[in-house]
Design an enzyme around this catalytic site. Structure first.
Site, PDB file in Angstrom:
ATOM      1  N   GLY A  72     -10.874   7.246  -2.318  1.00 51.10           N
ATOM      2  CA  GLY A  72     -12.005   7.744  -3.086  1.00 51.10           C
ATOM      3  C   GLY A  72     -13.276   7.846  -2.256  1.00 51.10           C
ATOM      4  O   GLY A  72     -14.042   8.809  -2.370  1.00 51.10           O
ATOM      5  N   THR A  73     -13.525   6.875  -1.413  1.00 51.81           N
ATOM      6  CA  THR A  73     -14.760   6.850  -0.628  1.00 51.81           C
ATOM      7  C   THR A  73     -14.842   8.070   0.283  1.00 51.81           C
ATOM      8  O   THR A  73     -15.872   8.752   0.345  1.00 51.81           O
ATOM      9  CB  THR A  73     -14.823   5.548   0.212  1.00 51.81           C
ATOM     10  OG1 THR A  73     -14.790   4.442  -0.698  1.00 51.81           O
ATOM     11  CG2 THR A  73     -16.069   5.488   1.056  1.00 51.81           C
ATOM     12  N   ASN A 156     -16.388   2.599 -13.451  1.00 49.63           N
ATOM     13  CA  ASN A 156     -15.408   1.559 -13.122  1.00 49.63           C
ATOM     14  C   ASN A 156     -15.769   0.188 -13.671  1.00 49.63           C
ATOM     15  O   ASN A 156     -14.922  -0.686 -13.737  1.00 49.63           O
ATOM     16  CB  ASN A 156     -15.204   1.481 -11.609  1.00 49.63           C
ATOM     17  CG  ASN A 156     -16.505   1.451 -10.839  1.00 49.63           C
ATOM     18  OD1 ASN A 156     -17.391   2.283 -11.074  1.00 49.63           O
ATOM     19  ND2 ASN A 156     -16.656   0.510  -9.934  1.00 49.63           N
ATOM     20  N   THR A 242      -3.596  12.924  12.583  1.00 52.20           N
ATOM     21  CA  THR A 242      -2.200  12.902  12.131  1.00 52.20           C
ATOM     22  C   THR A 242      -2.125  12.353  10.707  1.00 52.20           C
ATOM     23  O   THR A 242      -2.720  11.326  10.400  1.00 52.20           O
ATOM     24  CB  THR A 242      -1.341  12.057  13.093  1.00 52.20           C
ATOM     25  OG1 THR A 242      -1.452  12.655  14.388  1.00 52.20           O
ATOM     26  CG2 THR A 242       0.119  12.009  12.668  1.00 52.20           C
ATOM     27  N   CYS A 330     -16.072  -4.006  -4.988  1.00 51.49           N
ATOM     28  CA  CYS A 330     -16.808  -3.587  -3.803  1.00 51.49           C
ATOM     29  C   CYS A 330     -18.217  -4.163  -3.773  1.00 51.49           C
ATOM     30  O   CYS A 330     -18.849  -4.194  -2.742  1.00 51.49           O
ATOM     31  CB  CYS A 330     -16.908  -2.071  -3.762  1.00 51.49           C
ATOM     32  SG  CYS A 330     -15.427  -1.263  -4.319  1.00 51.49           S
TER      33      CYS A 330
END
Ligand SMILES: Cc1ncc(COP(=O)(O)O)c(C=O)c1O
Length: 384
Positions: A72-73, A156, A242, A330
């Protein structure tokens, strides 16, 4: 040792065994670099494109509009960077209860670029005031400033939900770009991104039993997409490096399972949420709830009475084997929740967020309520 009771599913969820199974072959025999043109590379490249197709079908968008990210960040950073660096946005309208992945990114560009930002007005329960959003959009448009609106689909911490279609309509009427942080809703609701009118949307696999470090950015084909990470030509030159092949495979599988199980899982989790609410009311005098009436069903934000234990609630629950969050994971350790501060409840509530998944059981809820009773009433209770 007994596993703790895990009631923090808005922070992250357990990997679904079926998701792990889908990933394993890409951790073992299918290890080729997707950019390699020989067979081992073609196998992994095909797996990525099959995953993209699956996800695109679920979200009702074209595969070419989806960029796999690390979560998400990254998606939030990328959407905001594109809007301000490349797409001419000179003002951002956001809200004070966004995730820091949005708030700190907006603040960063406001400092480093010739850019202004403002917060939309919120109700007491953290819902967007749409009249205010419209007034701000009209005002910016009159000044000739192109706007980005960045708002989360579901908060959230509080569970408040955005009327994403209405916000999308207001943005389009005023020629603004619209970024919806859907990290708490993609994988928890059926979402038709095309119909919502969003230009950008973000998701994270670990919120719906997929692997951590996987995510998605949707960029509508009405706007030209630009990279944030430069290098090789992966993800149609929009995200170099990659690819996380097994992560992408797991992300798609998790979204597929979440979509297939939506009807029964959402009903089950909603019932658990109501059960906990009812039991807490009986067990803890003075308890109330921060969620608005129309709320994310996975989250119960509880306002416990403020007392001398308020600062240690997460630890007190942890000591009794219950994993719960004091805000968003967070933000723990950096001075309390900016969300509770923004809605003016930081001092009047000792807030804990309980969040549930399809794996949460009624017995676990009972255990958590008994712990709450022992902390707040200083007595043991037993719920039948
Ligand atoms: C609404 C919201 N946006 C963004 C994020 C960040 O997602 P990630 O941890 O996958 O980078 C989170 C994570 O909690 C979130 O809840």
């Amino acid at each position: 040792m007994k596993q703790p009771v895990y009631l923090d599913n808005a922070a992250t969820t357990a990997l679904d065994p079926e998701v792990l199974e889908s990933m394993l072959p890409y951790m073992t025999q299918h290890f080729g670099n997707p950019s390699s043109s020989y067979s081992l590379g073609r196998v992994t490249k095909s797996a990525i494109e099959a995953a993209r197709k699956t996800v695109a079908q679920i979200l009702s968008v074209k595969p070419s509009t989806l960029i796999f990210t690390s979560g998400g960040t990254e998606g939030n950073n990328m959407a905001i960077a594109m809007a301000v660096n490349e797409l001419g946005c000179k003002h951002i309208i956001t809200s004070p209860i966004e995730h820091h992945a949005v708030l700190h990114t907006v603040e960063h560009y406001a400092h480093s670029k010739n850019l202004t930002f403002s917060y939309v007005k919120l109700t007491a329960t953290g819902e967007v005031d749409y009249e205010n959003l419209e007034a701000q959009l009209v005002n910016q448009s009159k000044q000739g400033k192109k706007c980005l609106v960045s708002l989360m689909h579901a908060n959230n911490e509080l569970g408040s939900l955005l009327d994403i279609a209405l916000a999308g309509k207001l943005c389009r009427e005023n020629n603004a770009l619209f970024h919806a942080d859907c990290v708490q809703t993609i994988g928890h609701y059926p979402i038709d991104l095309k119909a919502c009118g969003v230009h950008f949307a973000t998701a994270a696999g670990h919120k719906f039993h997929g692997p951590k470090g996987t995510g998605l950015l949707y960029v509508s084909d009405e706007v030209k997409a630009y990279p944030l990470i430069f290098g090789g030509g992966q993800e149609r030159k929009l995200r170099a490096g990659t690819e996380n092949v097994y992560g992408i495979v797991g992300f798609a599988k998790a979204l597929e399972l979440a979509t297939a199980g939506y009807d029964s899982d959402s009903k089950y989790i909603t019932e658990l949420n109501h059960f906990m609410r009812t039991q807490l009311k009986l067990a803890v005098p003075g308890v109330s709830f921060n969620n608005p009436a129309n709320s994310l069903y996975t989250v119960l934000s509880v306002c416990f009475p403020v007392d001398s234990q308020s600062d240690y609630l997460v630890t007190l629950f942890d000591m009794k084997g219950i994993c719960v969050s004091g805000g968003s994971a967070c933000s723990s350790g950096d001075g309390g929740s900016h969300v509770m501060k923004a809605i003016g409840k930081a001092k009047s509530c000792a807030t804990l967020r309980f969040s549930f998944s399809k794996h949460t059981t009624r017995e676990e809820i009972v255990e958590a309520v008994e712990v709450a009773a022992s902390i707040f009433q200083n007595k043991e209770i037993s719920i039948a």
